[in-house]
Enzyme design. Structure first.
Site, PDB file in Angstrom:
ATOM      1  N   GLU A 180      -9.911  -1.926   5.338  1.00 41.97           N
ATOM      2  CA  GLU A 180     -10.555  -1.681   6.620  1.00 41.97           C
ATOM      3  C   GLU A 180     -11.818  -2.534   6.750  1.00 41.97           C
ATOM      4  O   GLU A 180     -12.323  -3.057   5.748  1.00 41.97           O
ATOM      5  CB  GLU A 180     -10.909  -0.192   6.731  1.00 41.97           C
ATOM      6  CG  GLU A 180      -9.713   0.753   6.577  1.00 41.97           C
ATOM      7  CD  GLU A 180      -8.845   0.830   7.834  1.00 41.97           C
ATOM      8  OE1 GLU A 180      -8.752  -0.157   8.587  1.00 41.97           O
ATOM      9  OE2 GLU A 180      -8.234   1.901   8.061  1.00 41.97           O
TER      10      GLU A 180
ATOM     11  N   ASN B   1      -7.762  -2.928  14.213  1.00 43.74           N
ATOM     12  CA  ASN B   1      -9.157  -3.217  13.864  1.00 43.74           C
ATOM     13  C   ASN B   1      -9.273  -4.405  12.917  1.00 43.74           C
ATOM     14  O   ASN B   1     -10.308  -4.612  12.290  1.00 43.74           O
ATOM     15  CB  ASN B   1      -9.818  -1.973  13.239  1.00 43.74           C
ATOM     16  CG  ASN B   1      -9.116  -1.553  11.947  1.00 43.74           C
ATOM     17  OD1 ASN B   1      -8.177  -2.202  11.492  1.00 43.74           O
ATOM     18  ND2 ASN B   1      -9.575  -0.467  11.352  1.00 43.74           N
TER      19      ASN B   1
ATOM     20  N   HIS C 190      -7.483  -4.889  10.136  1.00 48.29           N
ATOM     21  CA  HIS C 190      -7.201  -4.645   8.707  1.00 48.29           C
ATOM     22  C   HIS C 190      -5.926  -5.349   8.255  1.00 48.29           C
ATOM     23  O   HIS C 190      -5.009  -5.576   9.044  1.00 48.29           O
ATOM     24  CB  HIS C 190      -7.180  -3.144   8.365  1.00 48.29           C
ATOM     25  CG  HIS C 190      -6.004  -2.370   8.848  1.00 48.29           C
ATOM     26  ND1 HIS C 190      -6.104  -1.064   9.282  1.00 48.29           N
ATOM     27  CD2 HIS C 190      -4.682  -2.670   8.958  1.00 48.29           C
ATOM     28  CE1 HIS C 190      -4.915  -0.622   9.617  1.00 48.29           C
ATOM     29  NE2 HIS C 190      -4.029  -1.579   9.440  1.00 48.29           N
TER      30      HIS C 190
ATOM     31  N   ASP D 269       0.807  -1.216   0.000  1.00 46.38           N
ATOM     32  CA  ASP D 269       0.000   0.000   0.000  1.00 46.38           C
ATOM     33  C   ASP D 269       0.846   1.274   0.000  1.00 46.38           C
ATOM     34  O   ASP D 269       2.063   1.233   0.215  1.00 46.38           O
ATOM     35  CB  ASP D 269      -0.969   0.011   1.196  1.00 46.38           C
ATOM     36  CG  ASP D 269      -0.346  -0.555   2.479  1.00 46.38           C
ATOM     37  OD1 ASP D 269       0.897  -0.556   2.589  1.00 46.38           O
ATOM     38  OD2 ASP D 269      -1.096  -0.989   3.362  1.00 46.38           O
TER      39      ASP D 269
HETATM   40  C1  F6R Z   1       1.390  -1.716   6.227  1.00 49.24           C
HETATM   41  C2  F6R Z   1       0.011  -2.194   6.251  1.00 49.24           C
HETATM   42  C3  F6R Z   1      -0.776  -2.249   7.529  1.00 49.24           C
HETATM   43  C4  F6R Z   1       0.039  -2.594   8.768  1.00 49.24           C
HETATM   44  C5  F6R Z   1      -0.845  -2.578  10.007  1.00 49.24           C
HETATM   45  C6  F6R Z   1      -0.053  -2.837  11.273  1.00 49.24           C
HETATM   46  O1  F6R Z   1       1.909  -1.725   4.914  1.00 49.24           O
HETATM   47  O2  F6R Z   1      -0.495  -2.509   5.243  1.00 49.24           O
HETATM   48  O3  F6R Z   1      -1.805  -3.193   7.370  1.00 49.24           O
HETATM   49  O4  F6R Z   1       0.620  -3.849   8.606  1.00 49.24           O
HETATM   50  O5  F6R Z   1      -1.485  -1.345  10.123  1.00 49.24           O
HETATM   51  O6  F6R Z   1       0.793  -1.758  11.498  1.00 49.24           O
HETATM   52  P1  F6R Z   1       1.944  -1.816  12.602  1.00 49.24           P
HETATM   53  O7  F6R Z   1       2.897  -2.882  12.147  1.00 49.24           O
HETATM   54  O8  F6R Z   1       2.576  -0.465  12.582  1.00 49.24           O
HETATM   55  O9  F6R Z   1       1.281  -2.172  13.882  1.00 49.24           O
END
Ligand code: F6R
Length: 261
Positions: free
Chosen positions: A143, A136, A138, A67
């Site tokens: 989301e 959450n 995702h 992303d």
């Molecule tokens: C990152 C992504 C997100 C993260 C998720 C967890 O490229 O796609 O899904 O993997 O938000 O984030 P952290 O690792 O910062 O807790």
């Protein structure tokens, strides 16, 4: 889903790096799907160490990131392209032309999304997709309520995600509201999936993803459909699970070729 519970995030990340290293050793032209965020940072350090000290060769590897924030150019310090450049790419012998991150500055975002899907297909699909897990539930920036069959698309970030990711931006107000992300269908097309989740904030999402129903309310639960999905946890992030004894039993009884540590 294979659930691997390790003592701490450190050993979990070293294990994750070994799994990726094996993919690259078995196929030097492997296609890796990569993630940003706090979770994979230690894993990336271990990959860098394996490259530096053990000659793990990335010269023929292709990468696709999950992303990117809409509106942030590659040079922006909070862009995911910049994150990958700093935390991984510049430390490995990757061919820059084979590292892909969606372009958040594209004038026509739907066209950029379609082009990203075409590039993944042209590379032969993703051999291993690395994932973190949002508080959450995702995966990527998919989301809750997002389609379980989605392809790369533009998503509106939830308020929870904005709050969780705001530290590096200084404030929620300073953050983009939209992101380009591989869809859940794109992620599920990877031949192997490796998700890491550490720390107390991930406890409910981990439990819903592994032991809850398959539901768009927890995008991570889509991994239940995947024939080769591994989840690496540590003691803390696993505390919401009911069947930890079962996961440990399976882990202990794996055949030699199924083991990574
Ligand atoms: C990152 C992504 C997100 C993260 C998720 C967890 O490229 O796609 O899904 O993997 O938000 O984030 P952290 O690792 O910062 O807790």
């Amino acid at each position: 889903m294979e659930v691997l519970i390790r003592d701490n995030a450190e050993t979990g990340c070293v294990l994750g790096a070994r799994i990726i290293a094996r993919v690259v050793r078995e196929n030097p032209a492997a296609v890796l799907g990569l993630a940003t965020g706090r979770t994979p940072l230690r894993l990336y350090q271990e990959l860098i160490r394996l490259h530096r000290d053990e000659g793990l060769d990335f010269s023929r590897v292709t990468t696709f990131n999950l992303d990117e924030y809409v509106g942030l150019p590659a040079t922006h310090p909070q862009s995911y392209r910049h994150f990958m450049q700093e935390n991984l790419f510049r430390h490995l012998n990757l061919d820059p032309a084979r590292t892909h991150v969606p372009d958040g500055t594209a004038a026509d975002l739907p066209t950029e999304c379609r082009a990203y899907e075409q590039k993944i297909a042209a590379a032969g699909g993703i051999d291993l997709q690395l994932l973190g897990l949002g508080r959450n539930g995702h995966i990527g920036f998919n989301e809750p309520t997002g389609s379980l069959r989605s392809r790369t698309w533009v998503k509106i970030l939830s308020e929870q995600t904005l709050r969780d990711n705001s530290a590096v931006f200084g404030s929620v107000e300073a953050m983009p509201r939209h992101a380009l992300t591989m869809g859940i269908g794109t992620i599920l097309d990877a031949r192997q999936i490796l998700l890491l989740a550490f720390g107390p904030t991930k406890v409910p999402a981990v439990a819903q993803m592994i032991e809850g129903p398959l539901t768009a309310m927890c995008p991570g639960s889509a991994l239940q459909l995947h024939p080769r999905a591994m989840v690496i946890l540590e003691e803390e992030s696993a505390t919401g699970l009911r069947s930890t004894a079962h996961y440990r039993w399976i882990d202990r009884h794996k055949l030699a070729w199924q083991r990574y540590d």
